[in-house]
Scaffold this motif. Structure first.
Motif, PDB file in Angstrom:
ATOM      1  N   ARG A   1     135.785  54.888  50.314  1.00 23.23           N
ATOM      2  CA  ARG A   1     136.499  54.197  49.249  1.00 23.23           C
ATOM      3  C   ARG A   1     137.106  52.870  49.693  1.00 23.23           C
ATOM      4  O   ARG A   1     136.955  51.860  49.033  1.00 23.23           O
ATOM      5  CB  ARG A   1     137.597  55.108  48.684  1.00 23.23           C
ATOM      6  N   GLN A   2     137.827  52.854  50.822  1.00 22.18           N
ATOM      7  CA  GLN A   2     138.521  51.636  51.216  1.00 22.18           C
ATOM      8  C   GLN A   2     137.576  50.474  51.523  1.00 22.18           C
ATOM      9  O   GLN A   2     137.819  49.353  51.068  1.00 22.18           O
ATOM     10  CB  GLN A   2     139.447  51.905  52.403  1.00 22.18           C
ATOM     11  N   ASN A  50     137.664  46.933  49.491  1.00 28.19           N
ATOM     12  CA  ASN A  50     137.770  45.641  50.182  1.00 28.19           C
ATOM     13  C   ASN A  50     136.635  44.710  49.747  1.00 28.19           C
ATOM     14  O   ASN A  50     136.847  43.517  49.506  1.00 28.19           O
ATOM     15  CB  ASN A  50     137.728  45.838  51.701  1.00 28.19           C
ATOM     16  N   GLY A  86     140.926  52.937  41.566  1.00 26.67           N
ATOM     17  CA  GLY A  86     140.389  53.512  42.795  1.00 26.67           C
ATOM     18  C   GLY A  86     139.538  54.741  42.573  1.00 26.67           C
ATOM     19  O   GLY A  86     139.123  55.400  43.534  1.00 26.67           O
ATOM     20  N   GLU A 104     148.742  45.409  49.824  1.00 29.87           N
ATOM     21  CA  GLU A 104     147.412  45.827  50.254  1.00 29.87           C
ATOM     22  C   GLU A 104     147.438  46.263  51.705  1.00 29.87           C
ATOM     23  O   GLU A 104     146.817  47.255  52.094  1.00 29.87           O
ATOM     24  CB  GLU A 104     146.410  44.683  50.081  1.00 29.87           C
ATOM     25  N   GLY A 147     146.879  50.130  51.919  1.00 32.27           N
ATOM     26  CA  GLY A 147     145.425  50.148  51.905  1.00 32.27           C
ATOM     27  C   GLY A 147     144.892  49.206  50.860  1.00 32.27           C
ATOM     28  O   GLY A 147     144.162  48.293  51.141  1.00 32.27           O
ATOM     29  N   PHE A 148     145.273  49.419  49.609  1.00 30.74           N
ATOM     30  CA  PHE A 148     145.045  48.430  48.561  1.00 30.74           C
ATOM     31  C   PHE A 148     146.134  48.623  47.525  1.00 30.74           C
ATOM     32  O   PHE A 148     146.445  49.730  47.125  1.00 30.74           O
ATOM     33  CB  PHE A 148     143.651  48.539  47.923  1.00 30.74           C
TER      34      PHE A 148
END
Length: 206
Positions: free
Chosen positions: A32-33, A37, A113, A181, A185-186
């Motif tokens: 996911r991350q 990004n 997300g 972020e 992470g975000f």
């Protein structure tokens, strides 16, 4: 019937190389991350192309409006011409609504997300390939057509235009909180969906 990919040519010319193939798919927490990004980078690049992208979308809107006027001007006895033109217009609508769905999925992925469902993943992959100016297989074209018609069959049958410039406005309105972020992470994305003289419902409704 093949999708009229050539009608999206001007848009492809603007975004080719920006969208990235396979980015934004729902593949679980481990992937996911990196996907988020990559999508953030795509949005930033699209924001830089905002003015150019809106111009080509408006040109396509105008071209489609002209085709609709031509269709409406045909007489009842011009049956074959009307049928052919109607099919062409509907296929163009599939591209138009597909672009709306593509950008909507991109923004939804960033905002929430959430992982994509299987149909969303298949559609996003195929439409990404089209926007990256890659050749589509018959199966990929069918994935685009079936996904769009599954969501917008009524609008396509009614030959009701979808103004993708509104989606471009939403992309341009995304703001990234760089500090959050890094910390989370975000971070949450802020969307200003209000335009001058328009409510949020006016912007998101197509």
């Amino acid at each position: 019937m093949k999708l009229p990919v050539k009608t999206a040519g001007p848009v492809i010319g603007v975004v080719s190389g920006l969208v990235g193939l396979g980015v934004g798919f729902g593949l679980g927490a481990l992937a996911r991350q990196p996907e988020i990004n990559a999508l953030q980078k795509q949005v930033r690049k699209l924001q830089k192309k905002n003015h150019e992208l809106k111009l080509v979308v408006q040109e396509q809107n105008d071209e489609l409006a002209e085709l609709l006027l031509r269709y409406q001007s045909l007489k009842a006895w011009q049956l074959l011409q009307k049928k052919s033109l109607k099919n062409d217009i509907k296929e163009r609508f599939i591209i138009q609504y597909g672009m709306h769905d593509y950008f909507s999925l991109m923004l939804d992925r960033l905002e929430t997300g959430r992982d994509f469902q299987d149909k969303e993943t298949a559609f996003y992959a195929a439409f990404s390939r089209m926007l990256d100016d890659k050749r589509l297989s018959e199966e990929q074209e069918e994935r685009i057509r079936s996904y769009v018609l599954g969501k917008h069959a009524r609008e396509v049958r009614a030959m009701s235009q979808c103004d993708v410039s509104l989606d471009i406005d939403l992309i341009n309105a995304v703001e990234f909180d760089e500090r959050k972020e890094r910390e989370r992470g975000f971070g949450p994305l802020k969307f200003w969906k209000q335009r001058s003289g328009a409510s949020e419902q006016d912007v998101v409704a197509h």
